[in-house]
Design a protein around this motif. Structure first.
Motif, PDB file in Angstrom:
ATOM      1  N   SER A  45       0.831  -1.204   0.000  1.00 53.09           N
ATOM      2  CA  SER A  45       0.000   0.000   0.000  1.00 53.09           C
ATOM      3  C   SER A  45       0.863   1.250   0.000  1.00 53.09           C
ATOM      4  CB  SER A  45      -0.909  -0.007   1.238  1.00 53.09           C
ATOM      5  OG  SER A  45      -1.605   1.209   1.379  1.00 53.09           O
ATOM      6  N   CYS A  83      -3.739   2.535   5.781  1.00 54.10           N
ATOM      7  CA  CYS A  83      -4.836   1.871   5.097  1.00 54.10           C
ATOM      8  C   CYS A  83      -4.319   1.276   3.793  1.00 54.10           C
ATOM      9  CB  CYS A  83      -5.990   2.845   4.814  1.00 54.10           C
ATOM     10  SG  CYS A  83      -5.565   4.173   3.659  1.00 54.10           S
ATOM     11  N   ASN A  97      -8.298   3.539   0.910  1.00 56.23           N
ATOM     12  CA  ASN A  97      -8.793   2.948   2.157  1.00 56.23           C
ATOM     13  C   ASN A  97      -9.638   1.710   1.840  1.00 56.23           C
ATOM     14  OD1 ASN A  97      -9.021   2.811   4.964  1.00 56.23           O
ATOM     15  ND2 ASN A  97     -10.934   3.990   4.984  1.00 56.23           N
ATOM     16  N   GLY A 101     -10.541  -2.563   1.011  1.00 59.63           N
ATOM     17  CA  GLY A 101     -10.486  -3.908   1.555  1.00 59.63           C
ATOM     18  C   GLY A 101      -9.561  -4.752   0.703  1.00 59.63           C
ATOM     19  N   LYS A 102      -9.171  -5.925   1.205  1.00 55.67           N
ATOM     20  CA  LYS A 102      -8.138  -6.717   0.531  1.00 55.67           C
ATOM     21  C   LYS A 102      -8.685  -7.824  -0.353  1.00 55.67           C
ATOM     22  CE  LYS A 102      -7.538  -9.196   4.901  1.00 55.67           C
ATOM     23  NZ  LYS A 102      -6.645  -9.339   6.065  1.00 55.67           N
ATOM     24  N   PRO A 156     -12.134  -1.069   4.766  1.00 56.96           N
ATOM     25  CA  PRO A 156     -11.136  -1.949   5.389  1.00 56.96           C
ATOM     26  C   PRO A 156     -11.718  -3.218   6.008  1.00 56.96           C
ATOM     27  CG  PRO A 156     -10.735   0.334   5.997  1.00 56.96           C
ATOM     28  CD  PRO A 156     -12.051   0.309   5.280  1.00 56.96           C
TER      29      PRO A 156
END
Length: 434
Positions: free
Chosen positions: A24, A29, A90, A92-93, A387
């Protein structure tokens, strides 16, 4: 006792999700955007994972990662699978990443089983689906389709750098864009798996679902020019407050789309100048993200919205410019591909459901070039672009098992394009069926 190869590959898949989730531009984040150093790091890592899965790989000048299955007996047309690996700010993965890593894992399992594909198979990691840096989505997939909008090369990021300049600074010859042959051809098939980013699968208690279409969408920039002035001395009748006008317009967006429950509208970015506590706002830019299940519906709502915004600007003596930065038509996923995906999912869960995606995906762009289909994976609370985005490992395992079957099924029974085009197409809806 030797471990089950599927267990080993599945554990690597889970570990890779976590590893990519740490790459990142921010320490606080997950943010990974087009043409960034973080994307370079991620692309090299994804390339190494493709290599270990037995694929021949390259990272192209746009930061797409392409892994090709080497096979002496494979024939055209090609089967393409994958998703994107850029993120929102910001993020999510799992968004995009899950679908790409599932595809790598599925190919690794098939190769371990000694499977010999009948068609050329490519795993694709797209460089820019989210469109954060230059406010235009599907850059990677449009490039691989030979359908890149060359006007995008003049689009500037927030630092005033054009996309063309950013690419050329990396040594990429932008004059080569859209030169044939494109990797993705009209006789090919594209398959994407992705977290749902919505609540339908969770409400039905199902890990997997079939996508029958993707909604139309527009991205619009509104630029307002009023007149800045002193907050304490400028009388109300003499004010041309761009921020107040923008506020009324934003409420008009909300009002119009609250009356149309199938549509979506979001004002996600606003820039106010001079942005001082004691000054009247002289200039405001904001964006509107519009979506509707079908293109005609989106166009009709945009006409009404544009009329409302122009009326507000006129009444407040504010100058307004409307820039439609992106317009993408709705698509229907290929009927035969949907059937194949449904057949494979039914081996792993008792009930099936299919529905239209309100979120855009690379499939939306690629379906304008070739036949395409999608499988959705349940995500907790339907949450995405956040996140706390999460998909349970048991659902990921179900997706992996089904995705292996889908790839094999399509490769072995490649639908005839002629037969597919002659079938009656059903209308796109937003309802789900279980």
């Amino acid at each position: 006792m030797r471990p089950d190869p599927r267990d080993v590959v599945f554990q690597k898949l889970l570990e890779r999700i976590e590893i990519l989730g740490t790459i990142s531009s921010s320490d606080h984040c997950l943010t990974r955007i087009f043409l960034s150093r973080e994307m370079d790091t991620a692309s090299r890592l994804i390339q190494s994972w493709m290599n270990s899965a037995g694929l021949i790989t390259q990272v192209d000048g746009m930061q797409n990662v392409v892994g090709s299955w080497p096979s002496e007996n494979a024939q055209s047309p090609s089967l393409h699978i994958g998703s994107h690996y850029d993120t929102v700010i910001n993020a999510g993965k799992y968004d995009g990443t899950l679908g790409l890593l599932l595809s790598i894992a599925a190919v690794e399992l098939l190769q371990q089983e000694g499977y010999q594909p009948r068609h050329f198979i490519n795993v694709l990691g797209f460089c820019d689906e989210e469109g954060i840096r230059f406010s235009s989505t599907f850059l990677g997939s449009s490039y691989l389709c030979g359908a890149f909008d060359l006007g995008m090369l003049h689009r500037k990021d927030r630092d005033g750098i054009t996309m063309g300049a950013a690419l050329e600074a990396r040594g990429f010859d932008t004059s080569s864009i859209n030169r044939p042959p494109a990797l993705i051809q009209e006789d090919d098939i594209f398959l994407e798996t992705h977290i749902e980013q919505g609540p339908i699968l969770e409400s039905l208690d199902l890990p997997l679902g079939v996508v029958d279409g993707i909604a139309a969408q527009m991205r619009i920039k509104i630029s307002l020019t009023g007149k800045s002035g002193h907050a304490g001395t400028t009388p109300f009748p003499m004010r041309k407050d761009a921020l107040v006008a923008a506020s009324e317009m934003i409420l008009a967006v909300e009002t119009l789309f609250a009356q149309n429950p199938n549509a979506r509208a979001t004002v996600g970015y606003l820039n106010n100048q001079p942005n001082a506590i004691n000054a009247i706002s002289g200039e405001v830019d904001f964006t509107i993200d519009l979506r509707h299940p079908v293109t005609a519906g989106l166009n009709a709502l945009f006409e009404k919205l544009e009329s409302d915004l122009r009326r507000i600007a006129r009444n407040r003596s504010i100058e307004m410019e409307i820039d439609v930065m992106q317009r993408t038509e709705s698509i229907e996923c290929d009927r035969d591909v949907q059937k194949a995906i449904s057949k494979c999912i039914s081996r792993h869960q008792k009930r099936l459901t299919s529905f239209t995606s309100g979120a855009g995906h690379d499939t939306l762009k690629i379906a304008q070039t070739c036949r395409a289909g999608m499988m959705f994976v349940r995500c907790r609370d339907g949450l995405s672009h956040h996140p706390d985005e999460y998909t349970d490992p048991s659902d990921i395992r179900s997706a992996l098992d089904a995705w292996v079957d889908v790839i094999r099924e399509i490769d072995q029974n490649f639908p005839s394009k002629k037969a597919a085009s002659s079938m009656e197409q059903k209308p796109v809806t937003q309802s789900s069926r279980s």
